[in-house]
Write a protein that holds these residues in place. Structure first.
Motif, mmCIF file in Angstrom:
data_model
loop_
_atom_site.group_PDB
_atom_site.id
_atom_site.type_symbol
_atom_site.label_atom_id
_atom_site.label_comp_id
_atom_site.label_asym_id
_atom_site.label_seq_id
_atom_site.Cartn_x
_atom_site.Cartn_y
_atom_site.Cartn_z
ATOM 1 N N LYS A 187 0.860 -1.193 0.000
ATOM 2 C CA LYS A 187 0.000 0.000 0.000
ATOM 3 C C LYS A 187 0.895 1.242 0.000
ATOM 4 N N SER A 208 -7.227 9.380 -1.971
ATOM 5 C CA SER A 208 -7.710 8.044 -1.599
ATOM 6 C C SER A 208 -7.679 7.918 -0.079
ATOM 7 N N SER A 209 -7.844 6.679 0.360
ATOM 8 C CA SER A 209 -8.008 6.468 1.801
ATOM 9 C C SER A 209 -6.807 6.942 2.613
ATOM 10 N N SER A 220 -14.717 5.214 -2.652
ATOM 11 C CA SER A 220 -13.425 5.126 -1.962
ATOM 12 C C SER A 220 -12.457 6.250 -2.287
ATOM 13 N N GLU A 221 -12.840 7.128 -3.209
ATOM 14 C CA GLU A 221 -11.886 8.169 -3.618
ATOM 15 C C GLU A 221 -12.603 9.502 -3.815
ATOM 16 N N ILE A 252 -6.180 12.774 -7.241
ATOM 17 C CA ILE A 252 -7.089 11.774 -6.686
ATOM 18 C C ILE A 252 -6.721 11.596 -5.218
#
Lengths: 167, 249
Positions: free
Chosen positions: A25, B132-133, B116-117, B130
């Motif tokens: 990740k 994201s998490s 999620s984004e 973008i």
């Protein structure tokens, strides 16, 4: 015939690609590089000149207008996306002393060519640097993964160029 | 083998070689041509060329999307999504998005939330970033809205607000105008159908032509038969060649 159609429907859903493989990740890559508390991200906006330079490297303009990076003690981290054959590859690069110090495939979305995530291949990126804005250093290709290899090389080149462009 | 038997065999083989060659020539040419193209697929970037011919998609059995009837009106800009394609003001975005949860404009940036984004766009549809998490305070976005000039996202009972999408504060008491789908004007509905046509990469289509899959199971059998024909031609051709070599000594 139904099975054929179902298989094709799966093929047509890029965002739900059955080939998405998360090797690491992005957050974990940052923690690996900077420890428990990575620095806050900074941004570099891609002006016309920088987009032109990136277009020369990538063969097209970068897909975003700004790129985030993290910097501490002269080390910068870049997490970039570039399409291999059909889908984007997400890769992380650490740049130190104007050279690639770490290269990592973070998320691989293609159906083949994921050999590029193998450490022995990525080790070739360590030490790559720019000479007259051209990528200097040798990275051997992988049979059947030419586009993925090229995408990684282009991203490494872009990371080095971007590193030179930040204040 | 007697001379007579050998001559008879030779005649038979020549007969087979000629007839099999004639029958298979078109298919072998087809396979050679498509095979050559496949060899250079990467150099020609065939996978980046998308084909959306309706008759071909129908042949494949892929149905197009039904006309979208709603979209997000963002200060006069229309965002419409169907399957994984999204269009902003009649222009399909390069970024594939699924499960759009809302779209708003704040500070001349359009924010589009998926589950999620959070995607940042200029009003002309160019992607800015973008989120994201790793940047967002939640893993799943249920809704997107505006709290004054602040961006607001919600997950279950939690509401977070931010001025720029980078730093977020939990704000349960925020008064939020949540982004909602609105009925699309009929003209936009029609334009959206054309924009959202399904497509396949050209490389995939050529591979299906080469393997015969494009024509279903019958196509596969024909390609298999072509392979057997190539085998027969190779064996018979080699036999005749060696026979002639032996004779000429």
């Amino acid at each position: 015939m139904l099975r054929f159609v179902v298989l094709l429907m799966v093929w047509c859903l890029p965002s739900l690609s059955v080939a998405d493989t998360v090797y690491q990740k992005p957050d974990d890559f940052l923690h690996e590089t900077f420890g428990a508390t990575p620095p806050a991200p900074q941004f570099i906006w891609l002006d016309t000149k920088l987009q032109q330079s990136l277009t020369q490297i990538l063969g097209h303009a970068y897909s975003q207008l700004r790129i985030r990076y993290w910097r501490i003690n002269g080390h910068t981290v870049w997490i970039l996306d570039e399409i291999g054959k059909e889908f984007p590859i997400t890769a992380g690069f650490v740049v130190a002393d104007d050279k690639i110090a770490v290269a990592r495939v973070l998320i691989y979305r293609e159906t083949r060519g994921d050999e590029i995530h193998i450490p022995a291949f990525l080790q070739q990126f360590v030490g790559l640097h720019l000479v007259d804005n051209k990528l200097e250093g040798r990275v051997d290709g992988i049979t059947g993964a030419t586009l993925s290899v090229n995408a990684m090389k282009n991203m490494a080149h872009a990371a080095l160029l971007l590193n030179r462009s930040i204040p | 083998m007697t001379r007579k038997t050998s001559r008879h065999l030779g005649l038979q083989l020549r007969h087979w070689h000629r007839n099999v060659g004639a029958a298979a020539s078109l298919f072998l040419l087809w396979m050679a041509a498509t095979g050559l193209v496949i060899s250079f697929e990467d150099d020609l970037s065939l996978s980046r060329v998308r084909i959306s011919w309706p008759w071909l998609m129908h042949w494949y059995g892929i149905e197009g999307v039904s006309a979208p009837t709603s979209g997000y009106n963002i200060d006069g800009h229309w965002l419409v999504s169907a399957a994984d394609k999204v269009s902003l003001d009649e222009k399909v975005l390069d970024t594939a998005l699924r499960d759009v949860r809302g779209a708003i404009m704040a500070g001349n940036i359009i924010y589009v939330a998926t589950s999620s984004e959070l995607i940042l766009l200029t009003p002309s549809g160019q992607r800015v970033d973008i989120l994201s998490s790793s940047t967002l305070p939640v893993f799943t976005i249920d809704a997107l809205g505006l709290a004054g000039d602040q961006i607001a996202i919600r997950h279950e009972a939690q509401i977070f607000t931010s001025a720029d999408g980078e730093s977020w504060l939990e704000n349960r008491s925020a008064s939020v105008s949540w982004s909602k789908l609105q009925p699309l004007p009929p003209l936009l509905q029609q334009k959206a159908i054309a924009l959202m046509a399904v497509d396949l990469p050209l490389g995939r289509i050529i591979a299906d032509m080469h393997s015969g899959r494009l024509f279903g199971r019958a196509g596969i059998y024909v390609v298999d038969a072509s392979g057997i024909a190539a085998l027969i031609l190779s064996v018979s051709g080699l036999y005749m060649y060696l026979r002639i070599q032996r004779r000429s000594r």
